[in-house]
Design an enzyme around this catalytic site. Structure first.
Site, PDB file in Angstrom:
ATOM      1  N   GLU A   1     -45.345 -23.339  30.060  1.00  0.00           N
ATOM      2  CA  GLU A   1     -45.824 -24.078  29.479  1.00  0.00           C
ATOM      3  C   GLU A   1     -47.110 -23.781  29.190  1.00  0.00           C
ATOM      4  O   GLU A   1     -48.389 -24.171  29.042  1.00  0.00           O
ATOM      5  CB  GLU A   1     -46.522 -25.152  30.585  1.00  0.00           C
ATOM      6  CG  GLU A   1     -44.946 -26.361  31.282  1.00  0.00           C
ATOM      7  CD  GLU A   1     -45.912 -27.328  32.584  1.00  0.00           C
ATOM      8  OE1 GLU A   1     -46.898 -26.764  32.865  1.00  0.00           O
ATOM      9  OE2 GLU A   1     -45.104 -28.440  32.682  1.00  0.00           O
TER      10      GLU A   1
ATOM     11  N   GLU B   1     -37.314 -27.729  34.151  1.00  0.00           N
ATOM     12  CA  GLU B   1     -38.841 -28.129  35.468  1.00  0.00           C
ATOM     13  C   GLU B   1     -38.148 -29.860  34.950  1.00  0.00           C
ATOM     14  O   GLU B   1     -38.002 -30.163  33.876  1.00  0.00           O
ATOM     15  CB  GLU B   1     -39.614 -27.848  35.417  1.00  0.00           C
ATOM     16  CG  GLU B   1     -40.344 -27.075  35.617  1.00  0.00           C
ATOM     17  CD  GLU B   1     -41.779 -26.926  35.572  1.00  0.00           C
ATOM     18  OE1 GLU B   1     -42.266 -28.037  35.693  1.00  0.00           O
ATOM     19  OE2 GLU B   1     -42.702 -25.382  35.248  1.00  0.00           O
TER      20      GLU B   1
HETATM   21  C1  BGP Z   1     -45.987 -28.509  35.899  1.00  0.00           C
HETATM   22  C2  BGP Z   1     -45.781 -26.777  36.412  1.00  0.00           C
HETATM   23  C3  BGP Z   1     -45.420 -26.331  37.583  1.00  0.00           C
HETATM   24  C4  BGP Z   1     -45.497 -27.642  38.269  1.00  0.00           C
HETATM   25  C5  BGP Z   1     -44.784 -29.275  38.012  1.00  0.00           C
HETATM   26  C6  BGP Z   1     -44.739 -29.899  38.739  1.00  0.00           C
HETATM   27  O1  BGP Z   1     -47.010 -28.416  35.473  1.00  0.00           O
HETATM   28  O2  BGP Z   1     -45.435 -25.993  35.678  1.00  0.00           O
HETATM   29  O3  BGP Z   1     -45.803 -25.472  38.171  1.00  0.00           O
HETATM   30  O4  BGP Z   1     -46.192 -28.007  39.633  1.00  0.00           O
HETATM   31  O5  BGP Z   1     -45.726 -28.822  36.582  1.00  0.00           O
HETATM   32  O6  BGP Z   1     -46.496 -30.345  38.730  1.00  0.00           O
HETATM   33  P1  BGP Z   1     -47.228 -30.541  39.824  1.00  0.00           P
HETATM   34  O7  BGP Z   1     -46.942 -29.412  40.863  1.00  0.00           O
HETATM   35  O8  BGP Z   1     -48.928 -31.233  39.459  1.00  0.00           O
HETATM   36  O9  BGP Z   1     -46.717 -32.314  40.593  1.00  0.00           O
END
Ligand code: BGP
Length: 475
Positions: A179, A372
């Site tokens: 990201e 993701e």
């Molecule tokens: C993205 C990241 C992850 C992951 C995901 C979910 O930003 O790449 O590392 O954690 O989001 O977000 P969160 O963990 O805040 O629910």
């Protein structure tokens, strides 16, 4: 029709959110280790509150996380049982170079990931490795100021060379930065940046972004030289920006939001700074300092594929519209009245995934990879300890449907799909444990109690069937 035979089904995680074991085997401390749970987290990850070591007052979830460091054999066996073809994971930089600027890597750290890759191989799972998933050694922040300093390129490339060489037999798919656009929203977490009083924050962020973009391009060059079979992708937080209304001012703001995010991919995939970015950076007086060879390097070494996270679309209103706010992956936008929301207030928009896939593919015409996608929810085991997470199945089913439509009906070239995250882990945004994403439940509570035992949720069996049928049986 249908998805290609070798479509890469799997799941994704990040070292700091699952490994724990942060004081073991010579590992050094990283930015992501010192991001506390609780109310101060937001300020720390944004670089507004400086925290370069742990204190007594805070709880640091990365210390133990879900202890993948000691559970990886069991965890990978579970992924194997679901039929995973790919496991996206990241390397903790400080296991390999504890301070970041050493010339020799830490053998114990290298051995750990070798074991992980061997385990994957046992089950026919291909690793997809994120070189830096929100990960920057504290040593490099203290000595050099993190990615604001151009010297970071050299240290990052040292890490890359070590990984590409050592894991030549195990890994051919790499992502250079997780990201990368999050540097604008979470600059400490994304790039180890702490702001100094009164400095122009945008100038610092775009300078750091330039260094990451250069490092990313040079990583592509190096990966190809070390092993011509290597494929390197960029990775950005996606989710198309919808105008709040058809009022041209809203449409314009939405376009600006998309450009802000696409900027990074424009550079990494097309190989040059797009005209809109050059003008705006110049007009704001924040054009990053560049070296004479930078332009050529960016042009010569674009990424091989484009990957992204998709949780939600964004809805953008012109300033002063008075629209309600909605949460989302690390930044807020206007509340879209046509959508439902998760328990954390994130919009749920499967069609938005199809829209995003189309827009990104139209723009770049390079293979895409969804790395993701998932639903963060509170899971409550019933009296027999079973988690019936039908809500997660519903979320994933609808998103997979939308993804298939983008491939089968719109002609998008898609390499694979990895859900976030197959085994419960710590939330990046909030540091919470109770925000769970997994097909596998981890017995660990918000206050740290629990046996860390792993248990399959209903979604485990569902996803296994999805993979088995290459996405034909969605239940
Ligand atoms: C993205 C990241 C992850 C992951 C995901 C979910 O930003 O790449 O590392 O954690 O989001 O977000 P969160 O963990 O805040 O629910």
């Amino acid at each position: 029709m249908g998805l290609q035979e070798n479509f890469m089904w799997g799941g994704a995680s990040a070292a700091n959110q699952c490994e724990g074991g942060i004081f073991e085997d010579g590992r050094g401390l990283a930015n992501v280790d010192v991001c506390p749970a609780g109310k101060d987290r937001e300020d720390v990850i944004a670089g507004r509150r400086i925290m370069l070591e742990m204190d007594e007052e805070h709880v640091y979830p990365a210390v133990e996380a879900v202890d993948f460091y000691h559970h990886f054999r069991e965890d990978i066996r579970l992924l194997g049982e679901m039929g995973f073809r790919v496991y996206r994971m990241s390397i903790a930089w400080t296991r390999i170079f504890p301070e970041g600027d050493e010339t020799e890597p830490n053998e114990a750290g290298l051995r750990f990931y070798e074991e992980v890759f061997r385990e994957c191989k046992k089950y026919g799972i291909e690793p997809l490795v994120t070189i830096s998933h929100f990960d920057c050694p504290i040593g490099l922040i203290r000595k050099y100021g993190g990615w604001r300093n151009r010297k970071m390129i050299e240290f990052y490339l040292r890490l890359c060379e070590t990984l590409f060489t050592r894991y030549r037999d195990y890994v051919t798919h790499w992502l250079n930065f997780n990201e990368i656009n999050m540097i604008l929203h979470a600059p400490f977490m994304g790039a180890g940046i702490c702001f100094e009083e009164g400095e122009n924050e945008d100038a610092v962020k775009y300078q750091a972004a330039h260094h990451e973009l250069m490092a990313g391009a040079l990583a592509v060059k190096m990966a190809h030289e070390i092993n011509p079979a290597n494929k390197v992708g960029c990775m950005f937080a996606a989710g198309s920006a919808y105008p709040y209304t058809c009022r041209p001012e809203d449409v314009w703001e939405a376009l600006l939001t998309d450009q802000e995010n696409y900027f990074f991919v424009d550079v990494q995939a097309r190989g040059y700074y797009p005209p809109y970015a050059l003008k705006r950076l110049e007009n704001k007086g924040i054009m990053p300092q560049m070296e004479s060879e930078d332009e050529e390097i960016l042009r010569k070494y674009p990424v091989d594929f484009i990957s992204f996270s998709y949780y939600n679309s964004r809805c953008i209103a012109a300033p002063g519209t008075g629209s309600e706010e909605a949460e989302g992956n690390l930044f807020k936008s206007a509340k879209n009245p046509y959508l439902k929301f998760s328990e954390w207030g994130w919009p749920i928009d499967p069609l938005g995934l199809r829209i995003t896939l189309n827009q990104v593919y139209d723009r770049y015409q390079k293979p895409l990879f969804i790395v993701e996608n998932g639903l963060g929810a509170v899971d409550t085991p019933d009296e027999n300890g079973v988690v019936n997470d039908g809500y997660r199945i519903d979320y994933l089913r609808e998103h997979i449907r939308a993804m298939k439509a983008a491939v089968e009906e719109d002609g998008v070239d898609l390499m694979g799909y990895t859900t976030w995250a197959p085994i419960d882990l710590i939330s990046a945004g909030s540091g919470e444990m109770r925000k769970r994403y997994g097909f596998v439940y981890v017995d660990k509570q918000e206050d740290g109690r629990g046996t860390l035992a792993r248990r399959k949720k209903s979604s485990f069996y569902w996803y296994k069937r999805v993979i088995e049928t290459n996405g034909e049986d969605l239940g």
